[in-house]
Design an enzyme around this catalytic site. Structure first.
Site, PDB file in Angstrom:
ATOM      1  N   GLU A   1      84.961  73.930   3.647  1.00 18.46           N
ATOM      2  CA  GLU A   1      83.653  73.953   2.998  1.00 18.46           C
ATOM      3  C   GLU A   1      82.711  74.722   3.914  1.00 18.46           C
ATOM      4  O   GLU A   1      82.579  74.403   5.096  1.00 18.46           O
ATOM      5  CB  GLU A   1      83.119  72.536   2.798  1.00 18.46           C
ATOM      6  CG  GLU A   1      81.704  72.522   2.239  1.00 18.46           C
ATOM      7  CD  GLU A   1      80.949  71.236   2.541  1.00 18.46           C
ATOM      8  OE1 GLU A   1      80.123  70.846   1.705  1.00 18.46           O
ATOM      9  OE2 GLU A   1      81.172  70.626   3.609  1.00 18.46           O
TER      10      GLU A   1
ATOM     11  N   ASP B   1      85.426  69.379   6.093  1.00 18.50           N
ATOM     12  CA  ASP B   1      84.019  69.187   5.752  1.00 18.50           C
ATOM     13  C   ASP B   1      83.111  69.900   6.751  1.00 18.50           C
ATOM     14  O   ASP B   1      83.291  69.780   7.968  1.00 18.50           O
ATOM     15  CB  ASP B   1      83.702  67.686   5.755  1.00 18.50           C
ATOM     16  CG  ASP B   1      82.244  67.404   5.476  1.00 18.50           C
ATOM     17  OD1 ASP B   1      81.811  67.616   4.335  1.00 18.50           O
ATOM     18  OD2 ASP B   1      81.533  66.985   6.414  1.00 18.50           O
TER      19      ASP B   1
END
Length: 545
Positions: free
Chosen positions: A278, A214
């Site tokens: 990401e 993330d």
């Protein structure tokens, strides 16, 4: 084949590839998938209960958004214990049961790792804020105020306001790129890296098959703490001060790559573990390449190329794909049209007066035709539109802070509709944490199971087409020159050729003579079996030669 087998041959005549290359990943937002204990919040046993359904889609893996111990200020992305399950989701025993059942039905399990920040309730931060000279003092990013008491520099947080909060204990500011309750880890510190890698090893030892990292480009910053330059507002939509800066110093430090090489060294101990980053921002390509090039860094990365795009055009698809048209050594992309952070693509792209279910077949077929790893977000297989969540029902801190200038994330996070007529669309018997989306019960999985031409069953057929085609999973990608809004894609590998036609417009278009001559239909929507001379609005035709 058992999930413990990490490598496999994918398709006749195709060399052995790691399981993840070309695989389709199904993203699960656990709060909203299925509630089994009656608290209105989805849980790990709920995911386990639906693994048969997920396997029936034909995907290769599931990615589960954070379920770790957390005060839930940012709904799990504020971790207070990396190595435990938050009680609202269940227990470590529940996770082990989920992983075991997923592997039994042939699904790999990918989980989130949040390496740029923790919760302010994490034991590391609670220790770090106590003094400037304890064992954890340098685990987070602390700076003295300017002489006038102002924050150390002009960096702004994603959710609004300065990226600095004063802490009276240390008489210093601490940095946070997101909420003030999400203090920034000092990932420049090798001891912090060691701790994060130890957390990753904990889950690898429990049998997970991959990590989604993330906001990894936020994990390191400029050690000189220079101000970010201004970014003029002209021509752009501004919702927060963060939008008024170019983020060249508060994120994206070149040393991130060195840390990712340590992540890769760890995961390689466990075989073909999938790692995907990401990467947000207006120009992510350079970082995507840097993070994935060669065989010592991450396997894949995805950006927001499609996630916040206001329209779907052939030019956007071509530009995104051609960035990754070279050899595998340049990096391997992943693609998402919708996820837990972005408004659902059907609502962004389908004209309001057009059939959304027909359009959903187009977008799902296109996603599954792209070169890379498609990531299918829960409910996308049903063609769910974005839900309209009233201000009184909002949970997302970003949406509440910036209302009404941003849609926020709640409209993509509403409960998964399993059945019509049951309490709360079969998601729960109690009032759920977010309301069921408007019209979602009428698109429930139970209803679509009974309709041969539903979005659900079309998506299953398209997933089967991809799985049986080495060219679609692994082949080269080309774009025959055709007039917009027609999009033509050709995928080729080992003597197999796939031709895919997508009419991204509402009106019928002419298909150039000979473009699909000699191809036999594999799947179509809004078109017949024969190679078309014309293609109706939002129609799809995919053939093989």
């Amino acid at each position: 084949m058992d999930g413990s087998v990490r490598d496999e041959v994918r398709g006749a005549g195709v060399a052995a590839h790691p399981w993840w290359r070309g695989a389709v990943v199904y993203q699960i937002y656990p709060r909203s998938y299925l509630d089994t204990n009656g608290d209105g919040i989805g849980d790990l046993p709920g995911i386990t209960q639906k693994l048969g359904y997920i396997a029936s889609l034909g995907v290769s893996a599931i990615w589960i958004s954070p379920f770790f111990t957390s005060p839930m200020a940012d709904f799990g992305y504020d971790v207070s214990d990396y190595c435990d399950v938050d009680p609202i989701f269940g227990t470590l025993k529940d996770f082990d049961a989920l992983r075991k059942e997923a592997h039994r039905v042939g699904l790999k399990v990918i989980i989130d790792q949040v390496y740029s920040h923790t919760s302010d309730q994490h034991a590391w931060f609670e220790a770090s804020r106590q003094s400037r000279d304890n064992l954890y003092a340098d685990w987070y990013v602390w700076r003295d105020p300017k002489p006038d008491g102002m924050p150390p520099n002009n960096w702004q947080s994603v959710f609004g306001g300065p990226a600095w909060t004063w802490d009276a204990r240390r008489q210093q500011y601490y940095m946070h790129n997101f909420l003030s309750s999400q203090p920034q880890l000092n990932v420049h510190n090798p001891v912090v890296q060691d701790a994060l890698l130890a957390a990753g090893r904990f889950w690898l030892d429990r049998g997970v098959d991959g990590f989604r990292l993330d906001a990894i480009n936020f994990s390191m910053f400029d050690p000189e703490f220079r101000d970010n330059p201004a970014w003029p507002a002209e021509g752009r939509t501004i919702t927060r001060p963060f939008d008024l800066q170019r983020h060249v110093h508060n994120q994206s430090h070149p040393d991130i790559v060195k840390f990712l090489e340590r992540v890769r060294k760890l995961t390689d101990e466990f075989g073909a573990v999938f790692t995907v980053a990401e990467i947000g921002g207006p120009d992510p390509l350079g970082e995507m390449r840097a993070f994935t090039e060669g065989d010592k860094r991450l396997n894949s990365a995805y950006s927001f190329d499609f996630l916040y795009a206001r329209e779907l055009t052939p030019a956007r698809v071509k530009a995104s794909q051609m960035n990754w048209a070279g050899p595998v050594s340049e990096g391997w992309p992943s693609w998402a049209f919708s996820n837990h952070d972005a408004p659902r693509c059907i609502s962004r792209w389908c004209p309001p007066d057009m059939d959304r279910q027909h359009y959903a077949k187009l977008t799902n077929a296109l996603l599954l035709t792209l070169r890379g790893n498609p990531i299918l977000y829960q409910g996308e297989e049903l063609g769910l539109p974005q839900a309209d969540v009233a201000f009184a029902d909002l949970q997302d801190p970003e949406a509440i802070a910036n209302w009404p200038r941003t849609l926020g994330r709640d409209g993509a996070r509403t409960p998964m509709p399993w059945a019509k007529g049951n309490s709360y669309a079969g998601f729960s018997e109690q009032k759920p944490w977010l309301p069921v989306g408007q019209g979602h019960a009428e698109l429930s999985a139970a209803l679509q199971e009974t309709e041969a031409d539903s979005v659900l069953n079309f998506t299953r057929r398209m997933l089967a087409v991809r799985e049986q085609s080495p060219a679609l999973r692994l082949g080269d990608v080309q774009f025959p020159d055709v007039p917009e809004p027609l999009l033509a894609i050709r995928r080729e590998l080992a003597g197999e050729s796939i031709a895919a036609l997508f009419n991204l417009g509402r009106d019928a278009v002419t298909v150039p003579t000979g473009l699909v001559a000699g191809y036999k239909v594999l799947i179509a929507s809004g078109a017949g079996a024969e190679p078309p001379a014309q293609l109706a609005g939002h129609a799809v035709w995919i053939g093989q030669r």
